[in-house]
Design an enzyme around this catalytic site. Structure first.
Site, PDB file in Angstrom:
ATOM      1  N   CYS A  28       0.327  -1.434  -0.096  1.00 45.20           N
ATOM      2  CA  CYS A  28      -0.509   0.331  -0.134  1.00 45.20           C
ATOM      3  C   CYS A  28       1.009   1.471   0.244  1.00 45.20           C
ATOM      4  CB  CYS A  28      -0.630  -0.204   0.862  1.00 45.20           C
ATOM      5  SG  CYS A  28      -0.315   0.048   2.723  1.00 45.20           S
ATOM      6  N   HIS A  71      -2.688   6.608   4.981  1.00 45.94           N
ATOM      7  CA  HIS A  71      -1.091   6.203   5.069  1.00 45.94           C
ATOM      8  C   HIS A  71      -0.588   7.732   4.446  1.00 45.94           C
ATOM      9  CE1 HIS A  71      -1.419   2.352   5.995  1.00 45.94           C
ATOM     10  NE2 HIS A  71      -1.002   1.588   4.830  1.00 45.94           N
TER      11      HIS A  71
END
Length: 343
Positions: free
Chosen positions: A131, A243
């Site tokens: 990711c 994130h």
């Protein structure tokens, strides 16, 4: 006629997001199966507004006749069942770390290296990157095309959802407990995550880097350019979804800030939101539930020749996992690489 799609790991955070994304994007599904371990068999998962899927057992599922397998059951389980699905004729898009660095398995971000999909036919497995790597390379690609990146220094601030539902639960329980004098218990993370940051994701390697940091370096080179040097510091932070990354890039050629801005504005999958004022940047709360990779705080780095610094944020469950996997499937269809096309 559409495609027969099997989602393995359907009861996990990423698996549920994959099913949600397929419905939201109106993916051409003729039939869909939700697969998980034996203990989850019979659970129900919504697919769109009108359909409910009953979870079937991945262990005994027959993949013959199924077109696409979207896998996120964990690396060890993918290692067993992804090749089994591929051998039955199903094209597997695997979201785990199991196959990413295999030479004959393409590692793909559709906005960055769709041409790599041409190589999937040998094993019929395509790997979804980590990711944190996905959002980095989506932002880096247009800049690399302009100025040629030679060194990347990245510090990540990674949400607990990267550790699955259990990680999110631990942050919730610890945060709640802090207000009622309930001492925290660290189970999913090496230290207390509530109101803390932990510079440790995945296991430590011999050179002192963690496996997560290693992944970012090797995956970026495999996807974008083998000559790019990457050093990462990956940190878990008390954020549920999204994130963030602080990125500094040294390029081979002089950086023109306005050309960099224009390239990012035009780049697929990127939204440049960069205003030099209070709140003129994107944070994890802003990007949760969104598909784009957001770039902010774009500025020249005067400490190195040809340096540029910026801030990157994305929803790690969507673009960092589920959406990228679904986009790979969409790209396979667009490039006519599957055995049949949807009508």
């Amino acid at each position: 006629m559409g495609y027969r799609v099997a989602v393995a790991g359907a009861t996990g955070a990423v698996g549920r997001e994959i099913i949600k994304t397929l419905a939201e994007r109106d993916f051409p599904v003729d039939d869909i199966a939700a697969l998980a371990s034996a203990r989850s068999v019979g659970q129900e998962i919504s697919f769109g507004d009108k359909r409910v899927l009953k979870v079937a057992n991945l262990e005994t599922f027959d993949f013959k006749g199924w077109d696409i397998g979207l896998f996120s059951p964990g690396a060890a389980i993918s290692a067993v069942h992804a090749p089994r699905a591929a051998a039955a004729g199903c094209v597997v898009i695997d979201n785990t770390s199991q196959f990413r660095m295999d030479f004959d398995v393409p590692l793909v971000v559709p906005e960055v290296n769709p041409q790599a999909l041409q190589r999937f036919t040998k094993r019929r497995i395509i790997a979804n990157p980590n990711c944190s790597t996905i959002q980095l390379v989506v932002a880096l690609k247009p800049l690399h095309d302009l100025f040629t990146a030679k060194r990347v220094v990245v510090s990540t601030y990674q949400a607990v959802s990267g550790a699955g539902k259990e990680g999110m639960d631990e942050l919730f329980v610890q945060s709640k407990g802090s207000f009622v004098n309930d001492p925290p218990t660290a189970e999913q993370f090496t230290k207390t995550i509530a109101f803390n940051v932990i510079p440790h994701i995945d296991r430590f390697m011999d050179d002192g880097a963690t496996k997560e940091e290693w992944k970012m370096a090797v995956e970026t080179r495999k996807i974008l350019d083998p000559d790019i040097a990457v050093i990462a510091t990956c940190v878990r932070v008390p954020v549920f979804i999204g994130h963030s990354e602080a990125v500094v890039v040294e390029f081979d050629e002089p950086v023109d800030l306005e050309r960099a801005r224009e390239a990012l504005r035009d780049a697929p999958g990127v939204i440049l939101h960069d205003h030099r004022e209070d709140g003129g940047y994107v944070t994890p709360i802003d990007c949760a539930g969104e598909d784009a990779v957001y770039v902010s705080r774009l500025r020249i780095d005067p400490s190195v020749p040809n340096g540029l610094a910026f801030w990157v944020v994305a929803d790690n469950l969507r673009k960092g996992a589920a959406l990228n996997a679904v986009q790979i499937a969409e790209t396979l269809i667009a490039l006519d690489l599957l055995a049949k096309k949807a009508a």
